[in-house]
Design a protein around this motif. Structure first.
Motif, mmCIF file in Angstrom:
data_model
loop_
_atom_site.group_PDB
_atom_site.id
_atom_site.type_symbol
_atom_site.label_atom_id
_atom_site.label_comp_id
_atom_site.label_asym_id
_atom_site.label_seq_id
_atom_site.Cartn_x
_atom_site.Cartn_y
_atom_site.Cartn_z
ATOM 1 N N UNK A 1 0.729 -1.160 0.001
ATOM 2 C CA UNK A 1 0.109 0.009 -0.096
ATOM 3 C C UNK A 1 0.783 1.271 -0.060
ATOM 4 N N UNK A 2 2.022 1.327 0.997
ATOM 5 C CA UNK A 2 2.977 2.439 1.018
ATOM 6 C C UNK A 2 3.283 2.652 -0.502
ATOM 7 N N UNK A 3 3.927 1.501 -0.995
ATOM 8 C CA UNK A 3 4.564 1.688 -2.386
ATOM 9 C C UNK A 3 3.802 2.017 -3.410
ATOM 10 N N UNK A 4 2.349 1.715 -3.266
ATOM 11 C CA UNK A 4 1.446 2.196 -4.645
ATOM 12 C C UNK A 4 1.156 3.678 -4.228
ATOM 13 N N UNK A 5 1.038 4.186 -3.134
ATOM 14 C CA UNK A 5 0.668 5.546 -3.030
ATOM 15 C C UNK A 5 1.872 6.625 -3.164
ATOM 16 N N UNK A 6 3.118 5.980 -2.871
ATOM 17 C CA UNK A 6 4.353 6.783 -3.043
ATOM 18 C C UNK A 6 4.375 6.703 -4.647
ATOM 19 N N UNK A 7 4.253 5.808 -5.265
ATOM 20 C CA UNK A 7 4.402 5.801 -6.873
ATOM 21 C C UNK A 7 3.314 6.585 -7.509
ATOM 22 N N UNK A 8 2.118 6.544 -7.000
ATOM 23 C CA UNK A 8 1.199 7.504 -7.699
ATOM 24 C C UNK A 8 1.584 8.976 -7.397
ATOM 25 N N UNK A 9 2.098 9.187 -6.064
ATOM 26 C CA UNK A 9 2.535 10.708 -5.849
ATOM 27 C C UNK A 9 3.726 11.001 -6.810
ATOM 28 N N UNK B 1 13.009 13.384 -5.752
ATOM 29 C CA UNK B 1 13.716 12.103 -5.916
ATOM 30 C C UNK B 1 14.551 12.064 -4.124
ATOM 31 N N UNK B 2 14.464 13.390 -3.763
ATOM 32 C CA UNK B 2 15.403 13.558 -2.451
ATOM 33 C C UNK B 2 13.978 13.052 -1.319
ATOM 34 N N UNK B 3 13.121 13.951 -1.456
ATOM 35 C CA UNK B 3 11.998 13.997 -0.373
ATOM 36 C C UNK B 3 11.282 12.526 -0.590
ATOM 37 N N UNK B 4 10.969 11.998 -1.520
ATOM 38 C CA UNK B 4 10.387 10.834 -1.524
ATOM 39 C C UNK B 4 11.197 9.760 -0.992
#
Length: 258
Positions: free
Chosen positions: A147-155, A199-202
Motif C-alpha cells: 500500500x505504501x509503495x502504491x501511494x508513493x508511486x502515484x504521488x 527524488x530526495x524527498x520521496x
C-alpha cells in the motif's frame, strides 16, 4: 474568387473519438510488446517465487495449496484487454488536454501538439517515476509495504507531471525574444529542479532479494519501460495522424464551390 482552406476547430467529440481510437490501437500494440518482451521474464520470476515458497514450506500439502484466481492463460489474454482499455483511457485524457489547451495555439496544428502532449506524459508520468521506482517482477517486494509503495508511486507520477509543467513554465517565462538555447536551458533547469527535489524527498524501497538474478530483474524492468514507450509513442503518432487527416477533411469541406 480565391479559394480558402480556413477551417474551424473540430468539435470535442470528434477529437475525443480519435483520442480513444489512437489509445486503443496503441494499447493493443503495447500489449503485444509486453507479451513478447515481458512474459518470458514474468514466467521466470514466477518460477523463482514458487520455488522459494516450496522451500519455505516443505511440509505444505496439496490441501494447503490454493490455486490462483486467474490462470496464467487467463492472465495472458487479459494482458491485451488491460493494455487496450488503459490505452483508450489515456488517449481520451490526451484528447481532452488537447482541446483544453487549444486556446493557447494560434492555429490548428493538425495534431502535432498532441504528439508533444504524449511525449510530456511519457516523460512525466512514466520515465520520472521509473527512475525512482522501477517496476519489479513477481517474487520482488514486501507484501506488507504494497500500500505504501502504491501511494508513493502515484504521488511520484503527480510530481513527474509537475516537473514537466515546471519545465514548460520555465520555457515560457524567459520570453519569446530570448534565444532558443536560453529558453531550452530554463525548461531543462525547471524540470530537473523539481525532479531532483522529488527524488530526495520521496522515500526509497530496497526490497530486492540478494539472491534474485540481476539480469532477470533488469530485463523485466526494461520490458516494462518499453511497453510504456510503445504505448505513449503509439498514442502520440496515431492521434497526430488522425487529427491531420481530420484537418484535411474539414479543409476540403470548407472549400467554396465557386
Amino acid at each position: 474568387m480565391p479559394l480558402t482552406t480556413t477551417t474551424t476547430a473540430p468539435p470535442f467529440v470528434a477529437v475525443l473519438v480519435r483520442g480513444l481510437l489512437a489509445g486503443l490501437i496503441a494499447g493493443l500494440l503495447a500489449g503485444a510488446f509486453a507479451y513478447v518482451a515481458g512474459e518470458p521474464h514474468v514466467e521466470a520470476a514466477i518460477a523463482i517465487e514458487e520455488a522459494a515458497a516450496a522451500h519455505a514450506e516443505p511440509a505444505a500439502g496439496a490441501h494447503d495449496h490454493e490455486d490462483a484466481l486467474v490462470s496464467r492463460t487467463g492472465q495472458r489474454g487479459g494482458l491485451f484487454l488491460a493494455t487496450g482499455l488503459f490505452g483508450a483511457a489515456m488517449g481520451g485524457l490526451l484528447a481532452t488536454a488537447y482541446v483544453l489547451l487549444s486556446r493557447r495555439r494560434r492555429s490548428d496544428d493538425g495534431g502535432r501538439s498532441g504528439l508533444l502532449l504524449a511525449g510530456a506524459a511519457l516523460l512525466g508520468a512514466v520515465i520520472v517515476p521509473f527512475l525512482k521506482y522501477p517496476a519489479n517482477p513477481p517474487a520482488v517486494g514486501d507484501p506488507a509495504t504494497i500500500n505504501q509503495r502504491t501511494v508513493t508511486y502515484l504521488l511520484m507520477v503527480v510530481l513527474g507531471l509537475v516537473a514537466v509543467w515546471a519545465g514548460s513554465l520555465g520555457y515560457r517565462s524567459v520570453g519569446g525574444q530570448a534565444p532558443t538555447w536560453q529558453r531550452a536551458a530554463a525548461a531543462v533547469g525547471g524540470f530537473l529542479l523539481v525532479t531532483a527535489v522529488s527524488y530526495v524527498v520521496m522515500p526509497s524501497f530496497q526490497e530486492v532479494p540478494a539472491d534474485f538474478p540481476a539480469t532477470l530483474l533488469w530485463n523485466f524492468r526494461l520490458a516494462s519501460l518499453g511497453t510504456q514507450v510503445v504505448l505513449w509513442t503509439g498514442i502520440g503518432l496515431l492521434f497526430a495522424a488522425l487529427m491531420h487527416h481530420e484537418r484535411r477533411r474539414r479543409a476540403g469541406i470548407a472549400l467554396p464551390s465557386t
